[in-house]
Design a protein around this motif. Structure first.
Motif, short mmCIF file in Angstrom:
data_model
loop_
_atom_site.label_atom_id
_atom_site.label_comp_id
_atom_site.label_asym_id
_atom_site.label_seq_id
_atom_site.Cartn_x
_atom_site.Cartn_y
_atom_site.Cartn_z
N ALA A 2 -2.95 -16.19 5.22
CA ALA A 2 -3.90 -15.30 5.88
C ALA A 2 -3.23 -13.96 6.24
O ALA A 2 -3.85 -12.90 6.12
N TRP A 3 -1.97 -14.02 6.66
CA TRP A 3 -1.27 -12.77 7.00
C TRP A 3 -1.06 -11.92 5.76
O TRP A 3 -1.20 -10.70 5.80
N GLN A 4 -0.72 -12.56 4.64
CA GLN A 4 -0.57 -11.79 3.40
C GLN A 4 -1.91 -11.18 3.00
O GLN A 4 -1.95 -10.02 2.57
N ALA A 5 -2.99 -11.93 3.17
CA ALA A 5 -4.31 -11.39 2.84
C ALA A 5 -4.65 -10.20 3.73
O ALA A 5 -5.27 -9.23 3.27
N ASP A 6 -4.26 -10.26 5.01
CA ASP A 6 -4.49 -9.12 5.90
C ASP A 6 -3.75 -7.88 5.40
O ASP A 6 -4.27 -6.76 5.44
N PHE A 7 -2.51 -8.07 4.96
CA PHE A 7 -1.74 -6.93 4.46
C PHE A 7 -2.37 -6.37 3.20
O PHE A 7 -2.51 -5.14 3.05
N ILE A 8 -2.79 -7.25 2.30
CA ILE A 8 -3.45 -6.80 1.07
C ILE A 8 -4.72 -6.01 1.41
O ILE A 8 -5.02 -4.98 0.78
N GLY A 9 -5.44 -6.46 2.43
CA GLY A 9 -6.64 -5.75 2.84
C GLY A 9 -6.36 -4.35 3.34
O GLY A 9 -7.20 -3.44 3.22
N ALA A 10 -5.17 -4.15 3.91
CA ALA A 10 -4.80 -2.82 4.42
C ALA A 10 -4.23 -1.91 3.35
O ALA A 10 -4.18 -0.68 3.54
N MET A 11 -3.80 -2.47 2.22
CA MET A 11 -3.09 -1.68 1.21
C MET A 11 -3.88 -0.50 0.66
O MET A 11 -3.30 0.57 0.41
N PRO A 12 -5.21 -0.60 0.45
CA PRO A 12 -5.92 0.58 -0.08
C PRO A 12 -5.84 1.81 0.82
O PRO A 12 -5.99 2.93 0.34
N GLY A 13 -5.58 1.62 2.10
CA GLY A 13 -5.47 2.74 3.02
C GLY A 13 -4.07 3.29 3.16
O GLY A 13 -3.85 4.26 3.91
N LEU A 14 -3.10 2.69 2.46
CA LEU A 14 -1.71 3.14 2.54
C LEU A 14 -1.38 4.05 1.36
O LEU A 14 -1.82 3.81 0.24
N GLN A 15 -0.59 5.07 1.63
CA GLN A 15 -0.21 6.02 0.59
C GLN A 15 1.06 5.61 -0.15
O GLN A 15 1.27 6.02 -1.29
N LYS A 16 1.91 4.81 0.48
CA LYS A 16 3.21 4.46 -0.09
C LYS A 16 3.13 3.16 -0.88
O LYS A 16 2.32 2.28 -0.54
N PRO A 17 3.94 3.01 -1.92
CA PRO A 17 3.90 1.78 -2.72
C PRO A 17 4.32 0.57 -1.90
O PRO A 17 5.15 0.65 -0.99
N CYS A 18 3.73 -0.58 -2.25
CA CYS A 18 4.00 -1.84 -1.55
C CYS A 18 4.56 -2.85 -2.55
O CYS A 18 3.98 -3.04 -3.63
N LEU A 19 5.65 -3.49 -2.18
CA LEU A 19 6.27 -4.53 -3.01
C LEU A 19 6.21 -5.85 -2.26
O LEU A 19 6.21 -5.88 -1.03
N ILE A 20 6.16 -6.92 -3.02
CA ILE A 20 6.13 -8.26 -2.42
C ILE A 20 7.49 -8.92 -2.60
O ILE A 20 8.13 -8.78 -3.65
N ALA A 21 7.96 -9.61 -1.57
CA ALA A 21 9.29 -10.20 -1.57
C ALA A 21 9.25 -11.57 -0.93
O ALA A 21 8.36 -11.87 -0.14
N GLY A 22 10.23 -12.39 -1.25
CA GLY A 22 10.35 -13.71 -0.62
C GLY A 22 9.87 -14.83 -1.52
O GLY A 22 8.68 -15.10 -1.60
N GLU A 23 10.80 -15.47 -2.23
CA GLU A 23 10.51 -16.63 -3.08
C GLU A 23 9.43 -16.33 -4.12
O GLU A 23 8.57 -17.16 -4.41
N VAL A 24 9.49 -15.12 -4.69
CA VAL A 24 8.52 -14.77 -5.73
C VAL A 24 8.65 -15.73 -6.91
O VAL A 24 7.64 -16.19 -7.47
N LEU A 25 9.88 -16.03 -7.30
CA LEU A 25 10.14 -17.04 -8.33
C LEU A 25 11.14 -18.05 -7.77
O LEU A 25 12.14 -18.40 -8.40
N GLY A 26 10.86 -18.52 -6.57
CA GLY A 26 11.82 -19.32 -5.82
C GLY A 26 12.30 -20.58 -6.53
O GLY A 26 13.47 -20.97 -6.38
N SER A 27 11.44 -21.21 -7.30
CA SER A 27 11.87 -22.43 -7.98
C SER A 27 12.94 -22.16 -9.03
O SER A 27 13.71 -23.06 -9.40
N MET A 28 13.02 -20.89 -9.49
CA MET A 28 13.99 -20.56 -10.53
C MET A 28 15.40 -20.33 -9.98
O MET A 28 16.31 -19.99 -10.74
N VAL A 29 15.60 -20.52 -8.69
CA VAL A 29 16.97 -20.57 -8.18
C VAL A 29 17.72 -21.71 -8.85
O VAL A 29 18.92 -21.60 -9.14
N ALA A 30 17.00 -22.80 -9.12
CA ALA A 30 17.66 -23.98 -9.70
C ALA A 30 17.05 -24.43 -11.01
O ALA A 30 17.71 -25.15 -11.77
N LEU A 31 15.81 -24.02 -11.30
CA LEU A 31 15.11 -24.53 -12.48
C LEU A 31 14.93 -23.44 -13.53
O LEU A 31 14.78 -22.26 -13.19
#
Length: 324
Positions: free
Chosen positions: A245-274
């Protein structure tokens, strides 16, 4: 699609570092896990790599800012059932956890919960004696040096420039195409602390890692040059049920932001080992692009993972249409 890869022990070998550098828009150095000597070695290595291979990747120094971390202790897969926390830098036992931040001991109360290592370990404070905190381990898990410490009950540190941050900026500010990522940005005022040290030629990245920042995104947008939605510490505060829900809130705010937004944190977390990502990770990455994220940050996947070549192969495959 901007790709940021974190450097670490697993990517130190010249061939591996070249492998990720040729695909990166930026390479990240997390200075919390480096001495100044180690940081200088990495800066020299990346500068030489850019020159030798004629590469244009940027370098990002991830600064500590207001983030609280534990000190150094033996790495363990689990803790004893009860532990103590003390003010200090080093411990030789996982039963006593060093915390080099005095405000943790000043502000924590009996009954508070402390979240370590992105909520993999949860402590409940049960007592206080001689300046130390006693705690029961409510959720056990792996722990090693310099992991983050959060609390859903307290804000331990306000915006600050640590001595290590200041030293890192001073030794790197003459390097071109170098950015600074500031941890635990709360309201945008942090730029007034870091911008004078960094100078006008370096970009400042706001790491969104606490709920308080959601009320000040417009101010942060005006003061910083880029956003990173960092789901590690944010997830530690939110808990698993609320993170989506918090990520969805941030996504909802993104159209009003002028600066680029990147997503971080376990984007491909399973590939640490797999060698392959999960289907859920593939769908989440696709959904992130569709939602308007301008890029993503890989952390453990390239810093300490065992499948870096497979990670790069997947990125080549997934983003094949982006290739010139």
């Amino acid at each position: 699609m901007k790709k940021v890869f974190t450097c670490g022990p697993a990517s130190e070998a010249p061939a591996t570092l070249a492998l990720i550098a040729k695909r990166a828009d930026a390479l990240r150095l997390n200075i919390a896990h480096m001495t100044t000597e180690k940081l200088q070695q990495w800066l020299d290595r990346l500068t030489e790599l850019r020159r030798r291979e004629n590469l244009r990747f940027r370098v990002v120094l991830d600064l500590q800012g207001a983030k609280v971390r534990i000190g150094r202790l033996p790495e363990v897969v689990s803790l004893p059932e009860t532990i103590e926390l003390f003010y200090g830098d080093v411990s030789d036992s996982p039963a006593t956890i060093p915390v080099p931040t005095q405000s943790v001991f000043e502000k924590t109360e009996i009954g508070d919960r402390l979240l370590l290592n992105d909520r993999r370990v949860i402590l409940k404070v049960t007592g206080r004696e001689g300046g130390r905190l006693q705690a029961a381990v409510e959720k056990n898990g792996p722990l090693s040096s310099d992991k983050g410490l959060n609390s859903p009950d307290r804000v331990f540190e306000m915006a600050r420039v640590t001595e290590h941050d200041a030293a890192a900026i001073a030794m790197s500010k003459e390097i071109e195409d170098l950015d600074y990522a500031v941890s635990f940005v709360a309201d945008g005022s942090e730029s007034h602390l870091f911008r004078p040290l960094a100078g006008s030629s370096h970009r400042l990245i706001a790491k969104i890692e606490q709920r308080a920042a959601f009320s000040h995104l417009a101010a942060i947008d005006a003061a910083f040059d880029e956003f990173w939605l960092c789901r590690g510490d944010l997830g530690a505060e939110a808990g698993l049920r609320k993170l989506g829900a918090w990520q969805a809130d941030f996504i909802g705010a993104m159209p009003g932001l002028q600066k680029p937004c990147l997503i971080a944190g376990e984007v491909l977390g399973s590939m640490v080992a797999l060698p392959n990502p999960s289907r859920a990770e593939i769908v989440q990455l696709y959904d992130s692009i569709q939602a308007g994220f301008a890029g993503f940050v890989l952390s453990d996947e390239t810093a300490c993972g065992t499948q870096i070549a497979a990670v790069m192969h997947f990125i080549d495959y997934f983003f094949a249409d982006d290739q010139p």
